[in-house]
Enzyme design. Structure first.
Site, mmCIF file in Angstrom:
data_model
loop_
_atom_site.group_PDB
_atom_site.id
_atom_site.type_symbol
_atom_site.label_atom_id
_atom_site.label_comp_id
_atom_site.label_asym_id
_atom_site.label_seq_id
_atom_site.Cartn_x
_atom_site.Cartn_y
_atom_site.Cartn_z
ATOM 1 N N ARG A 6 0.933 -1.246 0.074
ATOM 2 C CA ARG A 6 0.628 -0.309 -0.094
ATOM 3 C C ARG A 6 1.194 1.416 0.010
ATOM 4 O O ARG A 6 0.135 2.315 -1.180
ATOM 5 C CB ARG A 6 -0.884 0.305 1.152
ATOM 6 C CG ARG A 6 -2.074 1.151 2.007
ATOM 7 C CD ARG A 6 -2.030 1.185 3.054
ATOM 8 N NE ARG A 6 -3.214 2.202 3.579
ATOM 9 C CZ ARG A 6 -2.349 3.436 3.752
ATOM 10 N NH1 ARG A 6 -1.395 2.958 4.514
ATOM 11 N NH2 ARG A 6 -3.547 4.281 4.047
ATOM 12 N N ASP A 112 12.209 -13.933 9.832
ATOM 13 C CA ASP A 112 13.797 -14.592 10.829
ATOM 14 C C ASP A 112 14.718 -13.436 11.291
ATOM 15 O O ASP A 112 15.445 -13.379 11.710
ATOM 16 C CB ASP A 112 14.355 -15.231 10.001
ATOM 17 C CG ASP A 112 13.192 -16.072 9.021
ATOM 18 O OD1 ASP A 112 12.465 -16.548 9.630
ATOM 19 O OD2 ASP A 112 14.156 -16.998 7.999
HETATM 20 O O1 F6P Z 1 12.026 -17.388 5.958
HETATM 21 C C1 F6P Z 1 10.947 -17.460 6.976
HETATM 22 C C2 F6P Z 1 10.281 -18.745 6.906
HETATM 23 O O2 F6P Z 1 8.885 -19.016 7.215
HETATM 24 C C3 F6P Z 1 11.579 -19.587 7.996
HETATM 25 O O3 F6P Z 1 11.259 -19.788 9.302
HETATM 26 C C4 F6P Z 1 10.811 -21.341 8.375
HETATM 27 O O4 F6P Z 1 12.122 -21.696 8.482
HETATM 28 C C5 F6P Z 1 11.332 -21.339 6.060
HETATM 29 O O5 F6P Z 1 10.493 -19.605 5.960
HETATM 30 C C6 F6P Z 1 9.505 -21.981 5.956
HETATM 31 O O6 F6P Z 1 8.851 -21.841 4.457
HETATM 32 P P1 F6P Z 1 7.781 -22.823 3.768
HETATM 33 O O7 F6P Z 1 7.215 -22.388 4.070
HETATM 34 O O8 F6P Z 1 8.351 -23.191 2.523
HETATM 35 O O9 F6P Z 1 8.106 -24.018 4.760
#
Ligand code: F6P
Length: 308
Positions: A6, A112
């Site tokens: 947005r 993260d």
């Molecule tokens: O990078 C963000 C994140 O949520 C990480 O914390 C996690 O390990 C990963 O993505 C999970 O990825 P996916 O949704 O592809 O399983």
């Protein structure tokens, strides 16, 4: 991410530019899934988690052919600048496009919080609050029934979410990838907590730790008679990525998104837009891509001392 979409859109339109959105990230850029975005079209989205544009992982974009196709689709539509909202993978892609000559600004967004060039990324505050709510709820059973619980949070290889959730949630032990730990040390911390008169014990584990929830739990099961603990395990998983974003995240996303449009319209490119201290900053991709963000070990030791 919606608050950022947005802000990018409205700020650019406010300054006289036209804006288009790309569906499904780099996959949509390659497949030419590009649609015009209007000021009204991005209304009433800031309170929604995720992204209205969609997102996906895209192997083709790692190739030179994929990147060239993406650039060709943009130039065919006379699109002359790109904002990339995302984490490490997205920003590495943004740098690749930037090196092909496209003006690009990245907006730091990942739960993260592992991106250099910003203190905080969009989404991490919401994820942290969700983890904290889970910890608070688990503590009810832990205290009433004198039980030990383990909560695993996401974060990929970064311990930020685990550390902060443990610090804010008063965990008795915190396990993160950046600081070596082993199940015996965790068991000692839990036993000490009981010996000091605590009615419950709680461990927060970051998923990227060598002893993640699965491995810690297996170890505790295997040595149950000696360790005298059975852990109730909760893996929060994608629960942390859903629901309404916190006020902090909406404001951060709004500021970063608007700044990304401003930087590009003012001729700055090849940068990650982030927040350092209270300032919105632009860090050249070359200074942040591929660098590892260190964990604040002082906070780790603070959490340990307060668990006593
Ligand atoms: O990078 C963000 C994140 O949520 C990480 O914390 C996690 O390990 C990963 O993505 C999970 O990825 P996916 O949704 O592809 O399983």
């Amino acid at each position: 991410m919606n608050a950022a979409i947005r802000a990018v859109t409205r700020r650019a339109i406010f300054r006289g530019a036209e804006v288009a959105g790309v569906r499904r990230g780099y996959a949509g850029l390659i497949a030419d899934e590009i649609l015009p975005l209007s000021a009204r079209g991005v209304g009433r989205i800031s309170h929604l988690g995720g992204t209205i544009l969609g997102s996906t992982r895209c192997d083709e974009f790692r190739t030179a052919a994929g990147q060239n196709k993406a650039c060709a689709n943009l130039s065919k539509r006379n699109i002359d600048a790109l904002v990339v909202i995302g984490g490490n993978g997205s920003q590495a892609g943004a740098q690749a496009l930037s090196q092909l000559g496209l003006p690009v600004a990245g907006v730091a967004s990942t739960i993260d919080n592992d991106l250099c060039g910003t203190d905080l990324t969009i989404g991490v505050d919401t994820a942290l609050n969700i983890a904290l709510e889970a910890i608070d709820r688990l503590k009810t059973t832990a205290s009433s029934h004198h039980r030990a619980f383990l909560v695993e949070v996401m974060g990929r290889n970064c311990g930020y979410l685990g550390l902060m959730a443990g610090l804010a949630g008063g965990a008795d032990a915190i396990v993160v990838p950046e600081i070596e730990s082993d199940p015996e040390a965790v068991a000692t911390e839990l036993r000490d907590a009981y010996d000091r008169g605590k009615s419950h014990a709680l461990v927060v584990v970051a998923e990227g730790s060598s002893y993640n929830a699965e491995r810690l739990n297996a170890y505790f099961d295997q040595h149950r008679d000696r360790l005298r603990f059975q852990l109730g395990v909760t893996k929060l998983g994608h629960v942390q990525r859903g629901g309404a974003p916190t006020a902090f995240d909406r404001i951060l996303a709004t500021r970063l998104g608007a700044a990304a449009s401003d930087y590009l319209l003012d001729g700055q490119k090849g940068i990650l837009v982030g927040m350092q201290g209270a300032q919105i900053t632009a860090t050249p991709f070359i200074d942040m891509i591929g660098r590892e963000k260190p964990l604040n070990s002082e906070l780790f030791h603070l959490a340990r001392s307060l668990a006593k």
